[in-house]
Design an enzyme around this catalytic site. Structure first.
Site, PDB file in Angstrom:
ATOM      1  N   ILE A   1       8.686 158.789  25.171  1.00 48.83           N
ATOM      2  CA  ILE A   1       7.876 157.573  25.050  1.00 48.83           C
ATOM      3  C   ILE A   1       6.478 157.812  25.628  1.00 48.83           C
ATOM      4  O   ILE A   1       5.538 157.129  25.271  1.00 48.83           O
ATOM      5  CB  ILE A   1       8.515 156.346  25.761  1.00 48.83           C
ATOM      6  CG1 ILE A   1       8.650 156.562  27.268  1.00 48.83           C
ATOM      7  CG2 ILE A   1       9.848 155.989  25.142  1.00 48.83           C
ATOM      8  CD1 ILE A   1       8.947 155.282  28.052  1.00 48.83           C
ATOM      9  N   ASP A   2       6.366 158.802  26.522  1.00 46.21           N
ATOM     10  CA  ASP A   2       5.099 158.999  27.244  1.00 46.21           C
ATOM     11  C   ASP A   2       3.988 159.584  26.359  1.00 46.21           C
ATOM     12  O   ASP A   2       2.813 159.504  26.715  1.00 46.21           O
ATOM     13  CB  ASP A   2       5.298 159.935  28.446  1.00 46.21           C
ATOM     14  CG  ASP A   2       6.356 159.418  29.408  1.00 46.21           C
ATOM     15  OD1 ASP A   2       6.672 158.220  29.363  1.00 46.21           O
ATOM     16  OD2 ASP A   2       6.872 160.236  30.204  1.00 46.21           O
TER      17      ASP A   2
ATOM     18  N   MET B   1       5.730 152.005  32.018  1.00 48.21           N
ATOM     19  CA  MET B   1       6.140 153.414  32.123  1.00 48.21           C
ATOM     20  C   MET B   1       5.117 154.331  31.457  1.00 48.21           C
ATOM     21  O   MET B   1       4.178 153.867  30.826  1.00 48.21           O
ATOM     22  CB  MET B   1       7.500 153.614  31.455  1.00 48.21           C
ATOM     23  CG  MET B   1       8.674 153.330  32.349  1.00 48.21           C
ATOM     24  SD  MET B   1      10.197 153.935  31.554  1.00 48.21           S
ATOM     25  CE  MET B   1      11.371 153.585  32.860  1.00 48.21           C
ATOM     26  N   GLY B   2       5.356 155.614  31.534  1.00 49.83           N
ATOM     27  CA  GLY B   2       4.455 156.585  30.900  1.00 49.83           C
ATOM     28  C   GLY B   2       4.165 157.767  31.806  1.00 49.83           C
ATOM     29  O   GLY B   2       3.405 158.665  31.460  1.00 49.83           O
TER      30      GLY B   2
ATOM     31  N   ARG C   1       1.152 137.566  39.960  1.00 48.31           N
ATOM     32  CA  ARG C   1       2.543 137.999  39.844  1.00 48.31           C
ATOM     33  C   ARG C   1       2.619 139.365  39.173  1.00 48.31           C
ATOM     34  O   ARG C   1       1.810 139.680  38.300  1.00 48.31           O
ATOM     35  CB  ARG C   1       3.345 137.011  38.993  1.00 48.31           C
ATOM     36  CG  ARG C   1       3.406 135.608  39.551  1.00 48.31           C
ATOM     37  CD  ARG C   1       4.228 135.553  40.836  1.00 48.31           C
ATOM     38  NE  ARG C   1       4.359 134.177  41.275  1.00 48.31           N
ATOM     39  CZ  ARG C   1       5.387 133.386  40.953  1.00 48.31           C
ATOM     40  NH1 ARG C   1       6.356 133.829  40.185  1.00 48.31           N
ATOM     41  NH2 ARG C   1       5.429 132.141  41.389  1.00 48.31           N
TER      42      ARG C   1
HETATM   43  O1  F6P Z   1       9.554 160.363  30.652  1.00 53.95           O
HETATM   44  C1  F6P Z   1      10.007 159.150  30.146  1.00 53.95           C
HETATM   45  C2  F6P Z   1      10.152 158.144  31.244  1.00 53.95           C
HETATM   46  O2  F6P Z   1      10.583 156.922  30.677  1.00 53.95           O
HETATM   47  C3  F6P Z   1       8.896 157.907  32.090  1.00 53.95           C
HETATM   48  O3  F6P Z   1       7.968 157.069  31.463  1.00 53.95           O
HETATM   49  C4  F6P Z   1       9.494 157.349  33.347  1.00 53.95           C
HETATM   50  O4  F6P Z   1       8.708 157.560  34.491  1.00 53.95           O
HETATM   51  C5  F6P Z   1      10.775 158.110  33.472  1.00 53.95           C
HETATM   52  O5  F6P Z   1      11.130 158.544  32.167  1.00 53.95           O
HETATM   53  C6  F6P Z   1      11.911 157.321  34.053  1.00 53.95           C
HETATM   54  O6  F6P Z   1      13.034 158.091  34.042  1.00 53.95           O
HETATM   55  P1  F6P Z   1      14.449 157.641  34.602  1.00 53.95           P
HETATM   56  O7  F6P Z   1      15.039 156.683  33.630  1.00 53.95           O
HETATM   57  O8  F6P Z   1      15.219 158.920  34.680  1.00 53.95           O
HETATM   58  O9  F6P Z   1      14.201 157.039  35.941  1.00 53.95           O
END
Ligand code: F6P
Length: 340
Positions: free
Chosen positions: A125-126, A168-169, A264
């Protein structure tokens, strides 16, 4: 020929579409496919499942991965790499198709040097993998993020609040930037740029002094304030990555304290990673799955299939190692133009 397929790293929408495409194309070539469950762990502990068209024909629209995934790094396990090679041989695997991000593919590249035949397929997704214009999973995650921000905006407006949305990312700002632009967020903070609290607060104060009553601030989970990322966990995975998160809360608290407007924080987290893939991700995943099977047929190993200028291509796996694709100058400029 017997082909193994595994998924490593965080799941994303489109993983099942790749599996389905690999199985279909391999069957057309007359190859057998073995699903390796739980990432590289499935080759350490032998956890596999045979895959035929009947097993995968319905899964193009399914989120997650039927193969399951882990962040297993065989090079962190005693005799891990040797065990993987021995088990691949025992299972009769001619090639392993590894579907993953830089971590999973770097393991593939190292094992390739030890003799395993590997074809890599980029996913995350990143959207931070170099040598490919796009990774599947990114479009779906961005769409969910946009929908969430649209919803957060209406409640924020109703209550005259500043809403901070943590996205996320990891250390790339692709999801934050694209979702921020597409949702018309007022301020988007990406990990590629330092966050200056004073500037953020001055921007919001000016905005609200001019009569606006609500604001949306998008913040990438990998952002740091004055060089530190206080919310991040110290627990590291097998690739030495910390678990990110917490910047949204911290930012919201600081904004409220300094700007004196109720603020928030909402952490979107895994919501954007789960669920059905977008049409674009289904197509990209299908194209890459077919391309991976074609690479096997062409006996071109230790490559990653990729997308360049909307054409499927191949690059040596070694070319992507240790690198990360950050958001580009054009995207950064767009963000600046729409801070309003
Ligand atoms: O690399 C994909 C990702 O969703 C990142 O965006 C995020 O930091 C990480 O994985 C989270 O991973 P997990 O579900 O293992 O905590």
């Amino acid at each position: 020929m017997k082909i193994g397929i595994l998924n490593g790293g965080g799941d994303c929408a489109g993983l099942n579409a790749v599996t389905r495409a690999v199985v279909r194309k391999c069957e057309l070539f007359g190859y057998e496919v073995l699903g390796i469950r739980h990432g590289w762990s499935g080759l350490i502990y032998v956890d596999t499942v045979p895959l035929r068209w009947e097993d995968v024909r319905h899964i193009i629209n399914a989120g997650g991965t039927i193969l399951h995934t882990t962040r297993t790094n065989p090079f962190r396990h005693p005799n891990g790499p040797e065990t993987v090679l021995a088990n691949a041989k025992k299972l009769g695997l001619d090639v392993v198709i590894a579907v993953g991000g830089e971590d999973t593919l770097s393991v593939g590249a190292k094992l390739a040097k030890m003799g395993l035949k590997v074809v890599g397929v980029p996913k995350t997704i990143d959207n931070d993998i170099v040598e490919t214009d796009l990774t599947f999973g990114f479009d779906s995650a961005t769409n969910v993020t946009v929908e969430a921000i649209d919803r957060i905006q209406t409640t924020g407006e109703s209550h005259d609040r500043i809403m901070v949305v943590e996205v996320m990312g990891r250390h790339a700002g692709w999801i934050s930037a694209y979702a921020g632009i597409a949702s018309g967020a007022n301020l988007v903070l990406v990990p590629e740029e330092p966050v200056h609290l004073e500037k953020v607060c001055a921007f919001l104060k000016k905005r609200h002094d001019s009569g606006e009553t609500a604001s949306i601030v998008v913040v990438g989970e990998g952002c740091s304030i004055s060089g530190s990322s206080p919310g991040n966990s110290t627990k590291l995975d097998e690739f030495s990555h910390p678990r990110l998160g917490g910047i949204g809360d911290l930012l919201a608290r600081e904004i409220e304290r300094r700007v004196h407007i109720e603020t928030r924080a909402v952490v979107l987290g895994h919501i954007v990673r789960g669920g059905a893939p977008s049409a674009a991700d289904r197509i990209l995943a299908t194209r890459l799955g077919v391309a991976a099977a074609q690479a096997v047929k062409d006996e071109e190993y230790n490559v990653m299939v990729c997308l360049r200028k909307n054409t499927i291509s191949r690059v040596p796996l070694a070319d992507i190692l240790g690198k990360m694709k950050n958001i580009d100058k054009e995207t950064l400029a767009l963000l600046n133009d729409f801070q309003i």
